[in-house]
Design a protein around this motif. Structure first.
Motif, PDB file in Angstrom:
ATOM      1  N   ALA A   3      19.284  43.154  72.576  1.00 34.97           N
ATOM      2  CA  ALA A   3      19.109  41.864  71.907  1.00 34.97           C
ATOM      3  C   ALA A   3      20.122  41.703  70.773  1.00 34.97           C
ATOM      4  CB  ALA A   3      17.694  41.748  71.353  1.00 34.97           C
ATOM      5  N   PRO A   4      20.787  40.540  70.705  1.00 37.93           N
ATOM      6  CA  PRO A   4      21.717  40.297  69.604  1.00 37.93           C
ATOM      7  C   PRO A   4      20.979  40.202  68.263  1.00 37.93           C
ATOM      8  CG  PRO A   4      22.011  38.684  71.375  1.00 37.93           C
ATOM      9  CD  PRO A   4      20.784  39.467  71.681  1.00 37.93           C
ATOM     10  N   MET A   5      21.689  40.511  67.212  1.00 40.67           N
ATOM     11  CA  MET A   5      21.106  40.540  65.865  1.00 40.67           C
ATOM     12  C   MET A   5      20.495  39.191  65.479  1.00 40.67           C
ATOM     13  SD  MET A   5      20.635  42.789  63.723  1.00 40.67           S
ATOM     14  CE  MET A   5      19.306  42.393  62.670  1.00 40.67           C
ATOM     15  N   GLU A   6      21.097  38.087  65.951  1.00 41.43           N
ATOM     16  CA  GLU A   6      20.580  36.753  65.593  1.00 41.43           C
ATOM     17  C   GLU A   6      19.126  36.593  66.040  1.00 41.43           C
ATOM     18  OE1 GLU A   6      23.545  36.381  68.221  1.00 41.43           O
ATOM     19  OE2 GLU A   6      24.292  37.495  66.520  1.00 41.43           O
ATOM     20  N   ASN A   7      18.776  37.235  67.141  1.00 40.41           N
ATOM     21  CA  ASN A   7      17.398  37.141  67.641  1.00 40.41           C
ATOM     22  C   ASN A   7      16.412  37.753  66.654  1.00 40.41           C
ATOM     23  OD1 ASN A   7      18.712  36.108  69.838  1.00 40.41           O
ATOM     24  ND2 ASN A   7      18.190  37.780  71.213  1.00 40.41           N
ATOM     25  N   PHE A   8      16.799  38.854  66.010  1.00 41.25           N
ATOM     26  CA  PHE A   8      15.927  39.506  65.041  1.00 41.25           C
ATOM     27  C   PHE A   8      15.886  38.736  63.726  1.00 41.25           C
ATOM     28  CE2 PHE A   8      17.281  43.207  67.682  1.00 41.25           C
ATOM     29  CZ  PHE A   8      16.058  43.386  68.304  1.00 41.25           C
ATOM     30  N   GLU A   9      16.977  38.079  63.394  1.00 42.83           N
ATOM     31  CA  GLU A   9      17.047  37.343  62.132  1.00 42.83           C
ATOM     32  C   GLU A   9      16.174  36.096  62.125  1.00 42.83           C
ATOM     33  OE1 GLU A   9      21.195  36.748  61.292  1.00 42.83           O
ATOM     34  OE2 GLU A   9      21.449  38.825  60.658  1.00 42.83           O
ATOM     35  N   LEU A  10      15.735  35.648  63.285  1.00 42.65           N
ATOM     36  CA  LEU A  10      14.835  34.493  63.345  1.00 42.65           C
ATOM     37  C   LEU A  10      13.553  34.752  62.553  1.00 42.65           C
ATOM     38  CD1 LEU A  10      15.178  33.522  67.113  1.00 42.65           C
ATOM     39  CD2 LEU A  10      15.905  32.143  65.151  1.00 42.65           C
ATOM     40  N   SER A  46      11.793  26.313  67.059  1.00 43.12           N
ATOM     41  CA  SER A  46      11.783  25.530  68.298  1.00 43.12           C
ATOM     42  C   SER A  46      11.186  26.418  69.380  1.00 43.12           C
ATOM     43  CB  SER A  46      13.212  25.124  68.684  1.00 43.12           C
ATOM     44  OG  SER A  46      13.950  26.279  69.058  1.00 43.12           O
ATOM     45  N   LEU A  47      10.815  25.825  70.500  1.00 46.00           N
ATOM     46  CA  LEU A  47      10.224  26.599  71.589  1.00 46.00           C
ATOM     47  C   LEU A  47      11.205  27.671  72.076  1.00 46.00           C
ATOM     48  CD1 LEU A  47       7.811  27.062  73.422  1.00 46.00           C
ATOM     49  CD2 LEU A  47       8.738  25.332  74.973  1.00 46.00           C
ATOM     50  N   GLN A  48      12.477  27.308  72.206  1.00 44.02           N
ATOM     51  CA  GLN A  48      13.488  28.278  72.656  1.00 44.02           C
ATOM     52  C   GLN A  48      13.606  29.425  71.660  1.00 44.02           C
ATOM     53  OE1 GLN A  48      15.112  28.262  75.626  1.00 44.02           O
ATOM     54  NE2 GLN A  48      15.821  30.286  75.029  1.00 44.02           N
ATOM     55  N   ASP A  49      13.625  29.130  70.343  1.00 40.58           N
ATOM     56  CA  ASP A  49      13.691  30.184  69.321  1.00 40.58           C
ATOM     57  C   ASP A  49      12.443  31.062  69.358  1.00 40.58           C
ATOM     58  OD1 ASP A  49      16.190  29.414  68.476  1.00 40.58           O
ATOM     59  OD2 ASP A  49      15.491  28.339  66.693  1.00 40.58           O
ATOM     60  N   TRP A  50      11.287  30.463  69.605  1.00 42.19           N
ATOM     61  CA  TRP A  50      10.032  31.216  69.682  1.00 42.19           C
ATOM     62  C   TRP A  50      10.094  32.232  70.826  1.00 42.19           C
ATOM     63  CZ3 TRP A  50       5.958  32.800  67.241  1.00 42.19           C
ATOM     64  CH2 TRP A  50       4.833  33.233  67.934  1.00 42.19           C
ATOM     65  N   TRP A  51      10.542  31.768  71.993  1.00 40.64           N
ATOM     66  CA  TRP A  51      10.666  32.677  73.141  1.00 40.64           C
ATOM     67  C   TRP A  51      11.664  33.787  72.842  1.00 40.64           C
ATOM     68  CZ3 TRP A  51      11.249  28.224  77.187  1.00 40.64           C
ATOM     69  CH2 TRP A  51       9.989  27.720  77.502  1.00 40.64           C
ATOM     70  N   THR A  52      12.769  33.430  72.231  1.00 33.11           N
ATOM     71  CA  THR A  52      13.802  34.410  71.896  1.00 33.11           C
ATOM     72  C   THR A  52      13.248  35.451  70.927  1.00 33.11           C
ATOM     73  OG1 THR A  52      15.543  32.761  72.218  1.00 33.11           O
ATOM     74  CG2 THR A  52      16.110  34.684  70.901  1.00 33.11           C
ATOM     75  N   LEU A  53      12.560  34.989  69.889  1.00 34.77           N
ATOM     76  CA  LEU A  53      11.991  35.881  68.876  1.00 34.77           C
ATOM     77  C   LEU A  53      10.945  36.817  69.487  1.00 34.77           C
ATOM     78  CD1 LEU A  53      11.503  36.193  65.550  1.00 34.77           C
ATOM     79  CD2 LEU A  53       9.377  35.085  66.219  1.00 34.77           C
ATOM     80  N   THR A  54      10.001  36.258  70.242  1.00 38.27           N
ATOM     81  CA  THR A  54       8.926  37.088  70.796  1.00 38.27           C
ATOM     82  C   THR A  54       9.484  38.088  71.809  1.00 38.27           C
ATOM     83  OG1 THR A  54       8.357  35.396  72.434  1.00 38.27           O
ATOM     84  CG2 THR A  54       7.104  35.411  70.373  1.00 38.27           C
ATOM     85  N   ASP A  55      10.417  37.676  72.644  1.00 40.64           N
ATOM     86  CA  ASP A  55      11.023  38.601  73.607  1.00 40.64           C
ATOM     87  C   ASP A  55      11.797  39.714  72.907  1.00 40.64           C
ATOM     88  OD1 ASP A  55       9.954  37.119  75.674  1.00 40.64           O
ATOM     89  OD2 ASP A  55      11.857  36.163  76.242  1.00 40.64           O
ATOM     90  N   ALA A  56      12.567  39.353  71.885  1.00 47.01           N
ATOM     91  CA  ALA A  56      13.377  40.353  71.177  1.00 47.01           C
ATOM     92  C   ALA A  56      12.497  41.419  70.527  1.00 47.01           C
ATOM     93  CB  ALA A  56      14.252  39.671  70.119  1.00 47.01           C
ATOM     94  N   GLU A  79      20.554  46.740  61.897  1.00 43.00           N
ATOM     95  CA  GLU A  79      21.596  46.606  60.886  1.00 43.00           C
ATOM     96  C   GLU A  79      21.919  45.127  60.669  1.00 43.00           C
ATOM     97  OE1 GLU A  79      26.169  47.991  60.510  1.00 43.00           O
ATOM     98  OE2 GLU A  79      24.746  49.461  61.293  1.00 43.00           O
ATOM     99  N   GLY A  80      21.989  44.728  59.417  1.00 44.51           N
ATOM    100  CA  GLY A  80      22.262  43.336  59.091  1.00 44.51           C
ATOM    101  C   GLY A  80      21.022  42.566  58.673  1.00 44.51           C
ATOM    102  N   LEU A  81      19.848  43.098  58.959  1.00 43.59           N
ATOM    103  CA  LEU A  81      18.598  42.456  58.573  1.00 43.59           C
ATOM    104  C   LEU A  81      18.226  42.925  57.163  1.00 43.59           C
ATOM    105  CD1 LEU A  81      16.617  40.536  60.006  1.00 43.59           C
ATOM    106  CD2 LEU A  81      15.306  42.518  60.689  1.00 43.59           C
ATOM    107  N   ASP A  82      17.561  42.088  56.389  1.00 39.11           N
ATOM    108  CA  ASP A  82      17.158  42.442  55.027  1.00 39.11           C
ATOM    109  C   ASP A  82      16.284  43.689  55.025  1.00 39.11           C
ATOM    110  OD1 ASP A  82      18.437  40.099  54.404  1.00 39.11           O
ATOM    111  OD2 ASP A  82      16.621  38.986  53.912  1.00 39.11           O
ATOM    112  N   ALA A  83      16.395  44.487  53.968  1.00 37.87           N
ATOM    113  CA  ALA A  83      15.653  45.748  53.860  1.00 37.87           C
ATOM    114  C   ALA A  83      14.143  45.529  53.913  1.00 37.87           C
ATOM    115  CB  ALA A  83      16.041  46.471  52.572  1.00 37.87           C
TER     116      ALA A  83
END
Length: 183
Positions: A3-10, A46-56, A79-83
């Motif tokens: 999963a790309p980092m953007e998915n976790f940053e959601l 958004s629904l797409q972001d929700w699916w991305t977040l839950t899957d990641a 790495e890249g996500l807040d502590a």
């Protein structure tokens, strides 16, 4: 980690306490208990972001437990996500590791409903065939009693030396994977 980092940053779109609650509920969903619904978070994602977040995060939980990641390994993948968020994610995985592992084992076991209950084997020597007058090849005749949901049945196979070796290697690999999942 796939999963790309953007998915976790959601996850950063909600406060830390809410993130911890959401992650615990996602683990519940992984363990086939009620999971959070999109309706509760439709104003945040958004629904797409929700699916991305839950899957990641569901994939992250499974990977971390399956591969017995240490805290450092997990943090490296985030790495890249807040502590603060990293800490919450680690705490959720660490506290729910047994639940996730148990569910992974149940899911693996559910792949096949058949269990071998007994076996019998005989070693035979094939002396010739209809095409070759002299073969002299050893063959293992294996009869396995298999219990399925439909009852018991016997499965019979004949294996030459190479096929037997491949079967043994496959069974050893399966045993190693099982031992790793249990530890």
């Amino acid at each position: 980690m796939a999963a790309p980092m953007e998915n976790f940053e959601l996850l950063k779109k909600i406060e830390i306490k809410s993130a911890a609650n959401l992650l615990h509920r996602l683990v519940d969903g992984t363990c086939h208990r009620p999971r959070p619904s999109y309706d509760e978070f439709s104003k945040v994602w958004s629904l797409q972001d929700w699916w991305t977040l839950t899957d990641a995060y569901t994939d992250l939980f499974k990977e971390a437990v399956k591969n017995t990641w240490t805290k450092d390994m997990l943090l490296e993948n985030l790495e890249g996500l807040d502590a603060d968020y990293k800490s919450v994610i680690f705490d959720v995985i660490d506290s729910r590791r047994a639940d996730i592992r148990g569910q992974l084992l149940c899911d693996s076991h559910a792949i096949s409903q058949a269990n071998m209950t007994d076996f019998d084997w005989k070693l035979k020597l094939v002396m010739s065939s209809d095409k070759i007058s002299s073969v002299q090849e050893p063959v293992l005749a294996l009869d396995m009693e298999v219990q399925t949901t439909d009852g018991r049945k016997t499965v019979s196979v004949e294996l030459n030396k190479e096929q037997l070796s491949n079967m043994i290697n496959s069974l050893e690999g399966a045993n190693k994977a099982l031992v790793q999942l249990k530890s």
